[in-house]
Design a protein around this motif. Structure first.
Motif, PDB file in Angstrom:
ATOM      1  N   ASN A 152      16.664  -1.410  28.068  1.00  0.00           N
ATOM      2  CA  ASN A 152      15.473  -1.812  28.658  1.00  0.00           C
ATOM      3  C   ASN A 152      15.863  -3.063  29.430  1.00  0.00           C
ATOM      4  OD1 ASN A 152      14.285   0.809  27.292  1.00  0.00           O
ATOM      5  ND2 ASN A 152      13.753  -1.116  25.179  1.00  0.00           N
ATOM      6  N   LEU A 153      14.702  -3.261  29.984  1.00  0.00           N
ATOM      7  CA  LEU A 153      14.233  -4.068  31.531  1.00  0.00           C
ATOM      8  C   LEU A 153      12.602  -4.422  31.254  1.00  0.00           C
ATOM      9  CD1 LEU A 153      14.908  -6.357  33.518  1.00  0.00           C
ATOM     10  CD2 LEU A 153      14.423  -4.382  35.139  1.00  0.00           C
ATOM     11  N   GLY A 154      12.761  -5.838  30.055  1.00  0.00           N
ATOM     12  CA  GLY A 154      11.549  -6.613  29.556  1.00  0.00           C
ATOM     13  C   GLY A 154      11.184  -4.925  29.191  1.00  0.00           C
ATOM     14  N   GLU A 155       9.425  -5.513  28.694  1.00  0.00           N
ATOM     15  CA  GLU A 155       8.894  -4.667  27.936  1.00  0.00           C
ATOM     16  C   GLU A 155       8.573  -2.500  28.648  1.00  0.00           C
ATOM     17  OE1 GLU A 155       5.581  -6.233  26.432  1.00  0.00           O
ATOM     18  OE2 GLU A 155       6.355  -7.989  25.455  1.00  0.00           O
ATOM     19  N   ASP A 156       8.032  -2.942  29.795  1.00  0.00           N
ATOM     20  CA  ASP A 156       7.887  -1.423  30.598  1.00  0.00           C
ATOM     21  C   ASP A 156       9.151  -0.790  31.500  1.00  0.00           C
ATOM     22  OD1 ASP A 156       8.164  -3.535  32.349  1.00  0.00           O
ATOM     23  OD2 ASP A 156       6.387  -3.610  33.639  1.00  0.00           O
ATOM     24  N   ILE A 157      10.811  -1.668  31.407  1.00  0.00           N
ATOM     25  CA  ILE A 157      11.368  -0.190  32.411  1.00  0.00           C
ATOM     26  C   ILE A 157      12.166  -0.392  31.578  1.00  0.00           C
ATOM     27  CG2 ILE A 157      12.618  -0.596  34.806  1.00  0.00           C
ATOM     28  CD1 ILE A 157      10.371  -1.387  35.349  1.00  0.00           C
ATOM     29  N   ARG A 158      12.776   1.112  31.981  1.00  0.00           N
ATOM     30  CA  ARG A 158      14.052   1.723  31.174  1.00  0.00           C
ATOM     31  C   ARG A 158      15.237   2.037  32.646  1.00  0.00           C
ATOM     32  NH1 ARG A 158      16.773   1.716  25.888  1.00  0.00           N
ATOM     33  NH2 ARG A 158      17.447   4.301  25.300  1.00  0.00           N
ATOM     34  N   ILE A 159      15.951   1.557  32.042  1.00  0.00           N
ATOM     35  CA  ILE A 159      17.488   2.021  32.853  1.00  0.00           C
ATOM     36  C   ILE A 159      18.559   2.525  32.151  1.00  0.00           C
ATOM     37  CG2 ILE A 159      18.724   0.893  35.085  1.00  0.00           C
ATOM     38  CD1 ILE A 159      17.056  -1.668  34.703  1.00  0.00           C
ATOM     39  N   SER A 160      18.700   3.995  33.347  1.00  0.00           N
ATOM     40  CA  SER A 160      20.035   4.652  32.732  1.00  0.00           C
ATOM     41  C   SER A 160      20.930   5.166  33.528  1.00  0.00           C
ATOM     42  CB  SER A 160      19.053   6.215  32.081  1.00  0.00           C
ATOM     43  OG  SER A 160      18.133   5.750  31.233  1.00  0.00           O
ATOM     44  N   GLY A 161      22.393   5.066  33.343  1.00  0.00           N
ATOM     45  CA  GLY A 161      23.058   4.985  34.235  1.00  0.00           C
ATOM     46  C   GLY A 161      23.990   6.498  33.882  1.00  0.00           C
ATOM     47  N   LEU A 162      24.324   7.363  35.032  1.00  0.00           N
ATOM     48  CA  LEU A 162      24.241   8.824  34.735  1.00  0.00           C
ATOM     49  C   LEU A 162      25.750   8.785  34.790  1.00  0.00           C
ATOM     50  CD1 LEU A 162      24.180  11.875  34.206  1.00  0.00           C
ATOM     51  CD2 LEU A 162      22.927  12.314  36.043  1.00  0.00           C
ATOM     52  N   ASN A 163      26.070   8.925  34.067  1.00  0.00           N
ATOM     53  CA  ASN A 163      28.280  10.032  35.104  1.00  0.00           C
ATOM     54  C   ASN A 163      27.632  11.641  35.055  1.00  0.00           C
ATOM     55  OD1 ASN A 163      28.472   7.032  33.443  1.00  0.00           O
ATOM     56  ND2 ASN A 163      29.858   8.356  32.205  1.00  0.00           N
ATOM     57  N   ILE A 164      28.703  11.414  36.954  1.00  0.00           N
ATOM     58  CA  ILE A 164      28.846  12.312  37.616  1.00  0.00           C
ATOM     59  C   ILE A 164      30.045  12.998  37.264  1.00  0.00           C
ATOM     60  CG2 ILE A 164      27.695  13.460  39.230  1.00  0.00           C
ATOM     61  CD1 ILE A 164      26.043  11.805  39.681  1.00  0.00           C
ATOM     62  N   SER A 189      14.818  10.898  28.656  1.00  0.00           N
ATOM     63  CA  SER A 189      13.886  10.391  29.384  1.00  0.00           C
ATOM     64  C   SER A 189      13.029   9.776  28.413  1.00  0.00           C
ATOM     65  CB  SER A 189      13.935  10.717  30.468  1.00  0.00           C
ATOM     66  OG  SER A 189      12.140  11.144  30.686  1.00  0.00           O
ATOM     67  N   SER A 190      12.556   8.447  28.808  1.00  0.00           N
ATOM     68  CA  SER A 190      11.505   7.024  28.509  1.00  0.00           C
ATOM     69  C   SER A 190      10.365   7.964  29.044  1.00  0.00           C
ATOM     70  CB  SER A 190      12.204   6.103  28.794  1.00  0.00           C
ATOM     71  OG  SER A 190      10.741   5.256  27.761  1.00  0.00           O
ATOM     72  N   GLU A 191       9.045   8.262  27.871  1.00  0.00           N
ATOM     73  CA  GLU A 191       7.663   8.824  28.777  1.00  0.00           C
ATOM     74  C   GLU A 191       6.723   7.967  28.300  1.00  0.00           C
ATOM     75  OE1 GLU A 191       6.082  12.132  25.884  1.00  0.00           O
ATOM     76  OE2 GLU A 191       7.913  13.202  26.344  1.00  0.00           O
ATOM     77  N   GLU A 192       7.108   6.561  27.768  1.00  0.00           N
ATOM     78  CA  GLU A 192       6.501   5.217  27.407  1.00  0.00           C
ATOM     79  C   GLU A 192       6.337   3.941  29.152  1.00  0.00           C
ATOM     80  OE1 GLU A 192       7.897   5.436  25.474  1.00  0.00           O
ATOM     81  OE2 GLU A 192       6.638   7.651  24.125  1.00  0.00           O
ATOM     82  N   ARG A 193       8.487   4.280  29.184  1.00  0.00           N
ATOM     83  CA  ARG A 193       8.754   2.723  30.287  1.00  0.00           C
ATOM     84  C   ARG A 193       8.797   4.093  31.194  1.00  0.00           C
ATOM     85  NH1 ARG A 193      11.161  -1.820  28.105  1.00  0.00           N
ATOM     86  NH2 ARG A 193      10.690  -1.636  25.418  1.00  0.00           N
ATOM     87  N   TYR A 194       8.415   3.319  32.451  1.00  0.00           N
ATOM     88  CA  TYR A 194       9.032   3.557  33.462  1.00  0.00           C
ATOM     89  C   TYR A 194      10.184   3.440  33.405  1.00  0.00           C
ATOM     90  CZ  TYR A 194       8.850   3.825  38.402  1.00  0.00           C
ATOM     91  OH  TYR A 194       9.167   4.283  39.750  1.00  0.00           O
ATOM     92  N   GLN A 195      11.137   4.911  33.876  1.00  0.00           N
ATOM     93  CA  GLN A 195      12.269   4.723  33.749  1.00  0.00           C
ATOM     94  C   GLN A 195      13.084   4.749  34.667  1.00  0.00           C
ATOM     95  OE1 GLN A 195      14.352   7.145  30.819  1.00  0.00           O
ATOM     96  NE2 GLN A 195      16.196   6.072  32.204  1.00  0.00           N
ATOM     97  N   ILE A 196      14.372   4.792  35.257  1.00  0.00           N
ATOM     98  CA  ILE A 196      15.029   4.116  36.555  1.00  0.00           C
ATOM     99  C   ILE A 196      16.141   4.943  36.293  1.00  0.00           C
ATOM    100  CG2 ILE A 196      16.597   2.736  38.198  1.00  0.00           C
ATOM    101  CD1 ILE A 196      13.907   1.274  37.720  1.00  0.00           C
ATOM    102  N   LEU A 197      16.899   5.970  36.784  1.00  0.00           N
ATOM    103  CA  LEU A 197      17.744   6.540  36.805  1.00  0.00           C
ATOM    104  C   LEU A 197      18.435   5.963  37.814  1.00  0.00           C
ATOM    105  CD1 LEU A 197      19.842   8.591  35.102  1.00  0.00           C
ATOM    106  CD2 LEU A 197      18.760  10.175  36.940  1.00  0.00           C
ATOM    107  N   LEU A 198      19.831   5.991  37.391  1.00  0.00           N
ATOM    108  CA  LEU A 198      21.588   5.300  38.517  1.00  0.00           C
ATOM    109  C   LEU A 198      21.801   6.473  38.385  1.00  0.00           C
ATOM    110  CD1 LEU A 198      21.965   1.546  37.243  1.00  0.00           C
ATOM    111  CD2 LEU A 198      21.096   2.391  39.170  1.00  0.00           C
ATOM    112  N   ALA A 199      22.283   7.204  39.625  1.00  0.00           N
ATOM    113  CA  ALA A 199      22.776   8.807  39.704  1.00  0.00           C
ATOM    114  C   ALA A 199      23.406   8.504  40.962  1.00  0.00           C
ATOM    115  CB  ALA A 199      22.246   9.731  39.340  1.00  0.00           C
TER     116      ALA A 199
END
Length: 291
Positions: A152-164, A189-199
């Motif tokens: 998480n980043l703060g109270e409203d962001i979720r960051i995920s990193g995908l291995n391809i 994925s997160s439904e409540e937080r803004y979901q960022i994906l590093l892909a």
């Protein structure tokens, strides 16, 4: 005969001019900003996205790059992979360490893997202790490592990193990815937080967005190496030509993907009309005013 000599002279001038211009572009990055708003975002944030450095240095110890990022005053830096070049007899971590050292004094760092980090993980016999050393560097500088992981980043962001995996980086005709692959690696994925994906690869925007990524950050294509106005990038590292997703911001069904042009090069050491890029992302609350 004279016409032939003139044509050779003109071609020589064009090639020389292109080489000079390419060298200039490779050494002079630009900072470009994109704004995105969402009702999931509660407080405005400024993020910096870096990808595909490939051991490039802008000034001693990347001082120019670090100075520019410091001026931006980001909430966090997100790294989309490939800070190093991982090829036999070329793999090293000095530039990566200097970058992480400098960034750690500016803000928090979130790191997702590119295909070069994946090589370090996969080919242990070839690269020996480099991957364990890479992990120690991440820990030393307090980097949040998102290897098939989320934070998480703060109270409203979720960051995920995908291995391809390698089959999706195959030259010419890579395997097609579906959202089940992303879910299998990252869970829901997160439904409540803004979901960022590093892909790292931008080829699979549909899979990323179907999984639930509000914003996907990708790179890998180096902007297409040479960019032609009206046509975009010419060639990707996987030998695909004139793909629309080589660089830029894309939106579909209310979800975004930003594809960075990257900062360095490796096998094809050319950039034309394609300067290295630091991406600044302004995340803004989407506030609806009631009348």
């Amino acid at each position: 005969m004279k016409a032939g000599v003139g044509a050779v002279a003109l071609l020589t001038m064009l090639v020389t001019g292109g080489r000079i211009r390419s060298r200039y572009e490779r050494d002079h990055f630009v900072v470009e900003e994109t704004g995105i708003s969402s009702p999931k975002i509660k407080q405005a944030k400024r993020l910096v996205f870096l990808t595909d450095l490939h051991d490039k240095e802008f000034g001693v110890g990347n001082c120019q790059l670090l100075n520019e990022i410091s001026k931006i005053k980001p909430s966090a830096v997100l790294i989309g992979g490939d800070t190093m070049v991982v090829k036999p007899d070329r793999a090293k971590l000095m530039v990566t360490e200097t970058l992480l050292d400098g960034l750690s004094g500016i803000c928090s760092i979130y790191y997702g893997n590119g295909n070069h980090e994946q090589r370090l993980r996969r080919e242990k016999k070839t690269y020996g202790e480099l991957y364990p050393e890479f992990r120690r560097l991440l820990k030393r500088y307090g980097v949040i490592y998102l290897s098939d992981a989320s934070a998480n980043l703060g109270e409203d962001i979720r960051i995920s990193g995908l291995n391809i995996t390698q089959n999706y980086y195959r030259d010419f005709i890579p395997e097609r990815m579906k959202q089940e692959y992303v879910r299998r690696h990252l869970g829901p994925s997160s439904e409540e937080r803004y979901q960022i994906l590093l892909a790292h690869s931008p080829l699979f925007f549909n899979a990323y967005r179907d999984w639930g990524a509000d914003l996907t950050l990708a790179g890998h294509f180096h902007g297409g190496t040479i960019r032609i106005p009206g046509l975009g990038g010419v060639m990707t590292p996987q030998y695909q030509f004139f793909l629309p997703c080589c660089a830029g911001t894309f939106k579909k069904d209310g979800r975004h993907m930003i594809v960075g042009r990257g900062l360095g090069t490796h096998s094809i050491n050319i950039r034309l009309c394609n300067r290295p890029q630091v991406v600044v992302i302004r995340l803004l609350p989407d506030i609806k005013i009631e009348r």
